[in-house]
Design an enzyme around this catalytic site. Structure first.
Site, PDB file in Angstrom:
ATOM      1  N   ASP A 223       0.913  -0.810   0.245  1.00 36.34           N
ATOM      2  CA  ASP A 223      -0.344  -0.184  -0.032  1.00 36.34           C
ATOM      3  C   ASP A 223       0.943   0.934  -0.542  1.00 36.34           C
ATOM      4  O   ASP A 223       1.045   1.843   0.824  1.00 36.34           O
ATOM      5  CB  ASP A 223      -0.321   0.130   0.564  1.00 36.34           C
TER       6      ASP A 223
ATOM      7  N   HIS B  20      10.292  -0.217   8.186  1.00 40.21           N
ATOM      8  CA  HIS B  20       9.176  -1.145   9.115  1.00 40.21           C
ATOM      9  C   HIS B  20       8.877  -2.348   7.857  1.00 40.21           C
ATOM     10  O   HIS B  20       8.972  -3.022   7.745  1.00 40.21           O
ATOM     11  CB  HIS B  20       7.387  -0.503   8.678  1.00 40.21           C
TER      12      HIS B  20
HETATM   13  C1  BDR Z   1       3.080  -0.206   8.770  1.00 44.10           C
HETATM   14  O1  BDR Z   1       1.627   0.856   8.711  1.00 44.10           O
HETATM   15  C2  BDR Z   1       2.415   1.485   7.561  1.00 44.10           C
HETATM   16  O2  BDR Z   1       2.491   3.629   7.573  1.00 44.10           O
HETATM   17  C3  BDR Z   1       4.040   1.374   7.101  1.00 44.10           C
HETATM   18  O3  BDR Z   1       3.807   1.090   5.451  1.00 44.10           O
HETATM   19  C4  BDR Z   1       4.213  -0.441   7.554  1.00 44.10           C
HETATM   20  O4  BDR Z   1       3.827  -0.996   6.310  1.00 44.10           O
HETATM   21  C5  BDR Z   1       3.655  -0.140  10.098  1.00 44.10           C
HETATM   22  O5  BDR Z   1       2.571   0.194  10.772  1.00 44.10           O
HETATM   23 CA    CA Z   2       2.749  -0.648   4.087  1.00 43.80          CA
END
Ligand code: BDR
Ligand code: CA
Length: 317
Positions: free
Chosen positions: A19, A250
């Protein structure tokens, strides 16, 4: 279960469900540049941005990296809960922190993401090159694929999920991480399915950090320039809300772990996802629940080096 045999010498073939999202973009470009990974397709999902934006952004990243890889659009809404607002403060309204890329000339695949996931994993297994799914957003596409094509659990080599916060506070609420919070029902289905999941939550992704100077040190090129500019927005968010001028890695942690599983220490834990109420999206140890492999520690410098290695070697334009 008759699990496919994996050739450890060849690059690991993956489909990335995503995403984008600034850290998604880092993960995708890092994975394109990583010789240990072969991206066979990308599927898109609502999350950081609406689905149409996620799909456009993914097509733009494929073109930026000058790769020829199919992109299939998936879910625009969570399975059951009402849709949550997109986190514009984190990734900007466009998902790339206001950094514009040319409108994509390529079109999405004609299949939906769940169909793409099921068909491609089946074909790859038949060709003795089973795929690993690396999921970087809400797990809605994976849950829909499980529902429509249950045999997918036997076709995949593995499922690597960035999501949740098991022994760690959340980042959307005190308890819940963003990807699980946006579709807790999908997260519960994916964790309970009989396929080999590795869950990479905030427990480890908040240990791995990137700083603007890391990107500034990379060789010039359109991909590194894009990442450096988009990271400015992400670093400003982390400075405002987390107190350091840089960003958590992340999604790149999930891509790095796909390339080199030894970057993580994992433990099999029984997990349950809270589906409703103030703690919706929370995932905790729950004796008697289905067990998954959970990342409990990570080699943070190794993850950063993995993300930057292919970019530093100039493997992308
Ligand atoms: C996740 O949430 C999104 O903001 C980032 O892309 C990542 O996949 C981290 O909590
Ligand atoms: Ca993400």
């Amino acid at each position: 279960m008759n699990r496919p045999i994996v050739d450890n010498a060849a690059p690991r073939p993956v489909i990335i469900d995503t995403d984008p999202g600034i850290d998604d973009a880092m993960a995708i470009l890092g994975a394109f540049a990583d010789p240990a990974l072969e991206i066979r397709g990308l599927t898109t999902v609502f999350g950081n941005v609406p689905l149409a934006t996620a799909t456009r952004n993914t097509l733009q990243l494929v073109e930026l990296a000058a790769r020829s890889v199919p992109v299939a659009a998936g879910a625009a809404l969570p399975l059951r809960r009402p849709p949550a607002p997109h986190p514009e403060i984190v990734h900007g309204t466009d998902g790339f922190g206001g950094v514009q890329l040319p409108e994509p000339a390529i079109a999405p695949d004609t299949r939906t993401a769940p169909v793409f996931l099921a068909e491609e994993t089946r074909a790859a297994r038949a060709a003795h090159s089973p795929l690993t799914i690396v999921a970087l957003g809400p797990l809605t596409n994976l849950a829909l694929a499980l529902e429509a094509s249950p045999a997918i659990v036997e076709d995949v080599a593995g499922v690597i999920v960035m999501g949740g916060a098991v022994r760690h506070p959340g980042n959307v609420t005190d308890e819940a991480e963003a990807n699980f919070w946006q579709d807790p029902h999908a997260a519960a289905l994916v964790l309970a399915a009989p396929w080999p999941v590795t869950l990479i939550g905030l427990d480890v992704t908040e240990c791995a950090r990137l700083y603007p100077e890391d990107l500034a040190a990379l060789p010039p090129g359109r991909c590194t320039a894009f990442l450096a500019r988009a990271a400015r927005h992400y670093a400003a968010f982390h400075l405002d809300t987390r107190g350091f001028h840089g960003c958590y890695l992340h999604d790149p942690t999930a891509a790095a772990a796909a390339a080199d599983p030894a970057l993580l220490e994992t433990r099999r834990l029984p997990l349950a996802v809270t589906l409703e109420g103030a703690a919706e999206g929370m995932v905790r140890e729950a004796p008697g629940s289905d067990e998954v492999e959970v990342a409990i520690a990570a080699n943070a410098p190794g993850i950063r080096a993995r993300l930057l290695g292919g970019l530093a070697a100039g493997r992308l334009p």
